[in-house]
Scaffold this active site. Structure first.
Site, short mmCIF file in Angstrom:
data_model
loop_
_atom_site.label_atom_id
_atom_site.label_comp_id
_atom_site.label_asym_id
_atom_site.label_seq_id
_atom_site.Cartn_x
_atom_site.Cartn_y
_atom_site.Cartn_z
N ASP A 146 -4.40 -4.94 5.85
CA ASP A 146 -4.75 -5.72 4.67
C ASP A 146 -3.58 -6.61 4.28
O ASP A 146 -2.44 -6.16 4.17
CB ASP A 146 -5.11 -4.78 3.50
N SER A 151 0.85 -1.18 0.00
CA SER A 151 0.00 0.00 0.00
C SER A 151 0.89 1.23 0.00
O SER A 151 1.72 1.39 -0.89
CB SER A 151 -0.95 -0.03 1.21
N THR A 152 0.77 2.10 1.01
CA THR A 152 1.54 3.34 1.04
C THR A 152 3.05 3.06 0.96
O THR A 152 3.58 2.31 1.77
CB THR A 152 1.24 4.12 2.33
N MET A 205 -0.03 1.10 5.25
CA MET A 205 -0.77 1.37 6.48
C MET A 205 -1.93 0.38 6.62
O MET A 205 -2.56 0.01 5.63
CB MET A 205 -1.31 2.80 6.44
N HIS A 238 -2.58 -1.02 -3.45
CA HIS A 238 -3.72 -0.13 -3.28
C HIS A 238 -3.54 1.08 -4.18
O HIS A 238 -2.67 1.93 -3.95
CB HIS A 238 -3.83 0.32 -1.82
#
Length: 348
Positions: A286, A164-165, A283, A190
């Site tokens: 998931d 993600s991030t 973050m 993401h």
């Protein structure tokens, strides 16, 4: 204490909208706004914000040029506010390569995509940026990348990666270390619709392997990587004796679409002990549940180490829940995956 944000955009209307959006839930305060990078430079110096939101197209200095200078001279968490166009997607990915933590796509002029969804995403990404380690990343001495000569694996093996991030750069680092004989790679990052095709194309430019945006029912091939399409879940299924991509637009899972959990769970179910998996910077949680299922099914799993992760959220939860066999710096993950595949090939 609230997160202190500086909003940088040449449009007075957008500055007002972003400011009102950010402060709505009380944990974020806007300490200032700036109409161009020249004004922003002075306000960053005097206000010392925790996070900066930054547009790309601005007068006096392009946002990318300003970001490049900022990350070299005064590393600060930056969230890009991007236009959903082909040019905007390319520039946004370049901004992430230059050091921006994340981005959020502006809603269209007709507010298509939803102003509330945009507002929630903006606040979440500012919160993640405030927790990120951009200063540590700027100061950190990179671990030398381990050379990977082969990642040959038995027929039916698959690599699954979730992030993600901070994942754009982490995934690039891993893929750039994978040789052309690697098994198929499935990636859930993401990212909203409209950006993943350009993301895949950029990875393809930088990698030895072929990288493309996943398509429904596309057969998996060795030496290829498949990026989940924005706003679609990616699964792997076995059909007519072949492993194939499956895309679906069903409900959010673990708060996301695409979801890392959805990908990993399908890999655990369909590929089992012939899979290897990596969970990278991001973050939230998931991917932890799905990676634990992969490990329980006999797969080798690795998590990005805290020292090398921009946001040590998803890898931390996966580690704490026993989903990873080991943790490693991002520069070493390609080699760890290749070694695991080599052991599978030897056992076969």
């Amino acid at each position: 204490m609230s997160i202190r944000v500086l909003v940088v955009d040449d449009s007075a209307l957008i500055r007002e909208v972003l400011s009102r959006t950010l402060v709505r839930e009380g944990d974020i305060s806007v300490v200032g706004t700036a109409a161009d990078p020249i004004e922003a430079r002075e306000k960053i110096r005097t206000l010392d914000p925790d996070v900066v939101t930054l547009d790309i197209e601005m007068p006096n200095m392009n946002g990318l040029a300003f970001l490049d200078k900022l990350m070299r001279l005064r590393p600060t968490p930056v969230v890009m506010v991007s236009t959903l166009t082909r040019k905007g997607a390319s520039e946004t990915l370049l901004a992430l390569e230059l050091g921006a933590v994340d981005f959020v796509a502006k809603p269209g002029a007709d507010l298509s995509g939803g102003i509330e969804a945009f507002a929630a995403a903006l606040r979440d990404k500012v919160r993640a940026a405030a927790r990120s380690d951009v200063r540590g990343r700027a100061e950190r001495v990179e671990v030398p990348k381990v050379a990977v000569r082969t990642a040959a694996a038995p027929e039916g093996a698959v690599i699954a990666i979730g992030a993600s991030t901070g994942g754009v750069e982490a995934i690039r680092t891993v893929l750039s270390g994978m040789p052309a004989d690697c098994p198929p790679i499935l990636i859930a990052q993401h990212m909203p619709a409209g950006f993943t095709a350009r993301f895949a194309a950029r990875l393809d430019e930088l990698s030895t392997i072929t990288v493309l945006e996943a398509e429904d029912r596309l057969a998996l091939k060795a030496g290829h990587a498949y990026v989940a399409r924005g706003d679609y879940h990616l699964r792997v299924e076995r059909s007519s004796g072949q492993l194939k991509c499956r895309l679906s637009h069903d409900d959010l899972a673990s708060g996301h679409r695409p979801s890392v959990d959805v990908l990993f769970e399908s890999v655990a179910r369909t590929v089992g002990p012939l899979a290897v998996g990596a969970i990278l910077t991001g973050m939230g949680r998931d991917g932890a549940r799905g990676l634990k299922l992969m490990r329980d099914a006999g797969a080798y799993t690795v998590g990005q180490s805290q020292a090398s992760a921009l946001v040590y959220g998803m890898p931390r939860v996966a580690f704490e829940e026993g989903a990873v066999v080991e943790q490693a710096p991002v520069e070493a993950i390609a080699a760890r995956l290749a070694n695991a595949l080599s052991r599978l090939k030897s056992a076969a």
